[in-house]
Design a protein around this motif. Structure first.
Motif, PDB file in Angstrom:
ATOM      1  N   ALA A 264       0.835  -1.206   0.000  1.00 38.71           N
ATOM      2  CA  ALA A 264       0.000   0.000   0.000  1.00 38.71           C
ATOM      3  C   ALA A 264       0.868   1.253   0.000  1.00 38.71           C
ATOM      4  CB  ALA A 264      -0.906   0.006   1.225  1.00 38.71           C
ATOM      5  N   PRO A 265       0.512   2.256  -0.829  1.00 40.93           N
ATOM      6  CA  PRO A 265       1.278   3.501  -0.818  1.00 40.93           C
ATOM      7  C   PRO A 265       1.141   4.224   0.515  1.00 40.93           C
ATOM      8  CG  PRO A 265      -0.499   3.564  -2.466  1.00 40.93           C
ATOM      9  CD  PRO A 265      -0.562   2.241  -1.796  1.00 40.93           C
ATOM     10  N   PHE A 266       2.196   4.960   0.868  1.00 36.83           N
ATOM     11  CA  PHE A 266       2.187   5.727   2.107  1.00 36.83           C
ATOM     12  C   PHE A 266       1.171   6.865   2.019  1.00 36.83           C
ATOM     13  CE2 PHE A 266       4.197   9.450   4.343  1.00 36.83           C
ATOM     14  CZ  PHE A 266       3.838   9.056   5.619  1.00 36.83           C
ATOM     15  N   LYS A 267       0.348   6.974   3.040  1.00 32.68           N
ATOM     16  CA  LYS A 267      -0.629   8.061   3.128  1.00 32.68           C
ATOM     17  C   LYS A 267      -0.162   9.029   4.199  1.00 32.68           C
ATOM     18  CE  LYS A 267      -4.544   5.148   1.732  1.00 32.68           C
ATOM     19  NZ  LYS A 267      -5.873   4.612   2.130  1.00 32.68           N
ATOM     20  N   GLY A 268       0.362  10.155   3.752  1.00 34.65           N
ATOM     21  CA  GLY A 268       0.848  11.130   4.705  1.00 34.65           C
ATOM     22  C   GLY A 268       1.865  12.056   4.095  1.00 34.65           C
ATOM     23  N   GLU A 269       2.659  12.664   4.949  1.00 36.86           N
ATOM     24  CA  GLU A 269       3.661  13.636   4.517  1.00 36.86           C
ATOM     25  C   GLU A 269       5.036  13.162   4.953  1.00 36.86           C
ATOM     26  OE1 GLU A 269       2.383  17.169   6.429  1.00 36.86           O
ATOM     27  OE2 GLU A 269       0.467  17.275   5.343  1.00 36.86           O
ATOM     28  N   ALA A 270       6.029  13.408   4.104  1.00 36.10           N
ATOM     29  CA  ALA A 270       7.396  12.998   4.395  1.00 36.10           C
ATOM     30  C   ALA A 270       8.349  14.134   4.055  1.00 36.10           C
ATOM     31  CB  ALA A 270       7.769  11.754   3.595  1.00 36.10           C
ATOM     32  N   ALA A 271       9.358  14.327   4.886  1.00 36.25           N
ATOM     33  CA  ALA A 271      10.370  15.350   4.638  1.00 36.25           C
ATOM     34  C   ALA A 271      11.733  14.801   5.037  1.00 36.25           C
ATOM     35  CB  ALA A 271      10.052  16.620   5.430  1.00 36.25           C
ATOM     36  N   LEU A 272      12.725  15.023   4.174  1.00 31.77           N
ATOM     37  CA  LEU A 272      14.077  14.547   4.424  1.00 31.77           C
ATOM     38  C   LEU A 272      15.027  15.731   4.507  1.00 31.77           C
ATOM     39  CD1 LEU A 272      16.225  12.228   4.519  1.00 31.77           C
ATOM     40  CD2 LEU A 272      16.344  12.423   2.020  1.00 31.77           C
ATOM     41  N   THR A 273      15.866  15.747   5.531  1.00 36.02           N
ATOM     42  CA  THR A 273      16.942  16.728   5.631  1.00 36.02           C
ATOM     43  C   THR A 273      18.261  15.993   5.812  1.00 36.02           C
ATOM     44  OG1 THR A 273      16.640  16.953   8.029  1.00 36.02           O
ATOM     45  CG2 THR A 273      15.455  18.510   6.621  1.00 36.02           C
ATOM     46  N   ILE A 274      19.337  16.613   5.301  1.00 34.81           N
ATOM     47  CA  ILE A 274      20.658  16.018   5.393  1.00 34.81           C
ATOM     48  C   ILE A 274      21.613  17.037   5.993  1.00 34.81           C
ATOM     49  CG2 ILE A 274      22.568  14.985   4.107  1.00 34.81           C
ATOM     50  CD1 ILE A 274      20.586  14.234   1.918  1.00 34.81           C
ATOM     51  N   THR A 275      22.387  16.614   6.999  1.00 34.46           N
ATOM     52  CA  THR A 275      23.389  17.483   7.609  1.00 34.46           C
ATOM     53  C   THR A 275      24.711  16.714   7.743  1.00 34.46           C
ATOM     54  OG1 THR A 275      22.582  16.829   9.804  1.00 34.46           O
ATOM     55  CG2 THR A 275      21.721  18.880   8.884  1.00 34.46           C
ATOM     56  N   PRO A 276      25.824  17.394   7.521  1.00 29.01           N
ATOM     57  CA  PRO A 276      25.938  18.751   6.987  1.00 29.01           C
ATOM     58  C   PRO A 276      25.620  18.768   5.495  1.00 29.01           C
ATOM     59  CG  PRO A 276      28.097  17.768   7.183  1.00 29.01           C
ATOM     60  CD  PRO A 276      27.147  16.774   7.774  1.00 29.01           C
ATOM     61  N   ARG A 356      22.456  13.140  -4.760  1.00 33.28           N
ATOM     62  CA  ARG A 356      21.027  13.179  -4.434  1.00 33.28           C
ATOM     63  C   ARG A 356      20.640  11.935  -3.642  1.00 33.28           C
ATOM     64  NH1 ARG A 356      16.546  11.698  -7.719  1.00 33.28           N
ATOM     65  NH2 ARG A 356      18.047  11.271  -9.395  1.00 33.28           N
ATOM     66  N   VAL A 357      19.798  12.135  -2.632  1.00 31.74           N
ATOM     67  CA  VAL A 357      19.303  11.038  -1.799  1.00 31.74           C
ATOM     68  C   VAL A 357      17.781  11.015  -1.881  1.00 31.74           C
ATOM     69  CG1 VAL A 357      19.201  10.037   0.519  1.00 31.74           C
ATOM     70  CG2 VAL A 357      21.254  11.279  -0.223  1.00 31.74           C
ATOM     71  N   GLU A 358      17.226   9.850  -2.176  1.00 35.44           N
ATOM     72  CA  GLU A 358      15.783   9.665  -2.210  1.00 35.44           C
ATOM     73  C   GLU A 358      15.374   8.662  -1.133  1.00 35.44           C
ATOM     74  OE1 GLU A 358      14.702  10.212  -6.948  1.00 35.44           O
ATOM     75  OE2 GLU A 358      15.249   8.226  -6.196  1.00 35.44           O
ATOM     76  N   VAL A 359      14.257   8.906  -0.506  1.00 38.09           N
ATOM     77  CA  VAL A 359      13.669   7.958   0.447  1.00 38.09           C
ATOM     78  C   VAL A 359      12.463   7.316  -0.212  1.00 38.09           C
ATOM     79  CG1 VAL A 359      12.466   7.690   2.646  1.00 38.09           C
ATOM     80  CG2 VAL A 359      14.474   9.179   2.487  1.00 38.09           C
ATOM     81  N   GLN A 360      12.419   5.980  -0.183  1.00 40.30           N
ATOM     82  CA  GLN A 360      11.251   5.292  -0.713  1.00 40.30           C
ATOM     83  C   GLN A 360      10.554   4.536   0.419  1.00 40.30           C
ATOM     84  OE1 GLN A 360      12.794   2.814  -3.879  1.00 40.30           O
ATOM     85  NE2 GLN A 360      13.273   1.121  -2.482  1.00 40.30           N
ATOM     86  N   VAL A 361       9.239   4.629   0.418  1.00 36.68           N
ATOM     87  CA  VAL A 361       8.397   3.937   1.392  1.00 36.68           C
ATOM     88  C   VAL A 361       7.513   2.961   0.630  1.00 36.68           C
ATOM     89  CG1 VAL A 361       6.623   4.184   3.155  1.00 36.68           C
ATOM     90  CG2 VAL A 361       8.425   5.903   2.964  1.00 36.68           C
ATOM     91  N   ASN A 362       7.612   1.698   0.999  1.00 38.33           N
ATOM     92  CA  ASN A 362       6.870   0.641   0.292  1.00 38.33           C
ATOM     93  C   ASN A 362       7.097   0.712  -1.217  1.00 38.33           C
ATOM     94  OD1 ASN A 362       5.975  -0.106   2.778  1.00 38.33           O
ATOM     95  ND2 ASN A 362       3.843   0.485   2.476  1.00 38.33           N
ATOM     96  N   GLY A 363       8.359   0.984  -1.566  1.00 40.60           N
ATOM     97  CA  GLY A 363       8.745   0.960  -2.971  1.00 40.60           C
ATOM     98  C   GLY A 363       8.509   2.238  -3.739  1.00 40.60           C
ATOM     99  N   LYS A 364       7.948   3.275  -3.121  1.00 40.34           N
ATOM    100  CA  LYS A 364       7.651   4.528  -3.813  1.00 40.34           C
ATOM    101  C   LYS A 364       8.438   5.679  -3.181  1.00 40.34           C
ATOM    102  CE  LYS A 364       4.466   2.477  -6.310  1.00 40.34           C
ATOM    103  NZ  LYS A 364       4.691   2.200  -7.750  1.00 40.34           N
ATOM    104  N   VAL A 365       9.054   6.524  -4.031  1.00 45.29           N
ATOM    105  CA  VAL A 365       9.814   7.664  -3.527  1.00 45.29           C
ATOM    106  C   VAL A 365       8.862   8.692  -2.929  1.00 45.29           C
ATOM    107  CG1 VAL A 365      11.336   9.577  -4.166  1.00 45.29           C
ATOM    108  CG2 VAL A 365      11.686   7.311  -5.173  1.00 45.29           C
TER     109      VAL A 365
END
Length: 375
Positions: A264-276, A356-365
């Protein structure tokens, strides 16, 4: 500083081999064997050392293969018991890394005497592992080979049963690829069916890795396997099948995800930050992922991240890394962090630039961010 990996095969191991071969066959030219095997050993890496010792064995053991195999078997120490992996040569005989070379000798010289060669590998794999040596014989004598492996799935030794799976893996690391099995893995499937519920965790782990190999070329075979073997699986089989599915889960294969309740696709909001934002080669970055559910029900999530490394030609190539597995409650916000190392390793060359870094949840970015890699 840790000992170099190549020193697992060293002059002491060679002299032990010479001692035990001469012990069981007094006519053995131990001096010549050791001279050939030790030649410029310090300049060679691990595999090259193993091959040079095999060359020395070919030059000093009898030309008649059955006699040579008898000598090798007589020089071996006691067979390993259970899942024991601490193989080592002792006063009782040879075991451990030197047996890589003994197996290589069998692979090279036994192709005209396959039954005797398989019997020798049956003995050797109980003192180290014959997973490399068996592969040329499987290519040269597939009918006899797979008949033998089928018999070995019922062997009392876990090391022999494991060889039935590990030796026939299509893409065994460091091993000769079994291209016929890469094209069509069906000859090995009966072996895996016989071994997936083996009492030995050592054997089951090999079955999982074998299925993972198959999934690289035939993902539908693994999906079919899950359809057939996951519904009634106990705890140990579920763990095996989950490990077997790991690469296809990372790739977001729809049928594999669905089999594990992750489709099932993720239902919600996602945000990624990278430091430094800027980091030198050899350093590390911290990934921070924030997930907020907008679903009415709990969501089971498999989360991985892809780093699009810059290549020498300026293009990028993604590498998938394992992230998290969790259940997110309705309305819940979860913040996850992970350190990602940019330490130099032998299997990867880093090039400066924007990564570039991508996060995928249940196979979807679902989120992405960038960092700059500097020399």
């Amino acid at each position: 500083m840790s000992e170099p990996f190549k020193n697992l095969i060293n002059p002491a191991r060679i002299r032990e081999a010479g001692h035990h071969l001469a012990r069981v066959w007094p006519a053995f030219d131990r001096r010549r064997f050791e001279k050939l095997a030790l030649a410029q050993l310090d300049t060679l890496e691990l595999k090259a050392r193993a091959m040079q010792i095999a060359d020395a064995l070919e030059a000093t053991l009898p030309e008649e293969f059955s006699q040579a195999a008898d000598i090798i078997e007589a020089a071996l120490g006691p067979a390993g018991e259970g899942d024991e992996l601490g193989f080592a040569t002792s006063d009782a005989g040879l075991a451990g890394w030197i047996c890589w070379s003994l197996g290589e000798f069998v692979a090279r010289q036994g192709h005209k005497h396959p039954k005797r060669a398989f019997a020798a590998l049956h003995a050797l794999t109980q003192r180290f592992s014959a997973e490399f040596a068996i592969r040329p014989l499987l290519l040269q004598h597939p009918e006899l080979g797979y008949q033998t492996l089928e018999q070995w799935t019922r062997d009392p030794s876990a090391h022999v049963r494991r060889l039935a799976s590990e030796g026939s893996r299509p893409r065994l690391p460091w091993g000769l690829q079994l291209k016929p099995l890469i094209a069509d893995p069906t000859p090995s499937l009966p072996l895996l069916r016989a071994l997936q519920d083996d009492a030995s965790a050592y054997v089951r782990r090999s079955v999982a890795n074998h299925l993972n190999d198959i999934g690289k070329d035939h993902p539908e075979h693994v999906a079919d396997w899950l359809d057939a073997h996951l519904p009634d699986a106990g705890k140990e089989r579920r763990a095996l099948l989950r490990h077997a599915s790991r690469s296809l889960i990372k790739q977001g294969h729809p049928r594999i995800l669905a089999a594990w309740g992750l489709g099932a696709p993720f239902k919600g909001e996602a945000a990624l930050t990278i430091t430094p934002k800027r980091v030198r080669i050899g350093g590390e970055v911290v990934l921070t992922l924030s997930l907020t559910s907008r679903a009415r029900n709990a969501q089971t999530l498999a989360i991985d991240y892809l780093v699009h490394y810059i290549k020498a030609n300026g293009q990028s190539s993604p590498k998938v890394f394992k992230g998290w597995q969790l259940t997110l409650a309705p309305g819940e916000t979860r913040v996850l962090t992970k350190k990602h190392s940019l330490r130099v390793i032998t299997t990867r060359v880093y090039y400066p630039g924007v990564q570039r870094v991508e996060v995928q949840v249940n196979g979807k970015v679902v989120a992405e961010a960038e960092f700059v890699l500097q020399r």
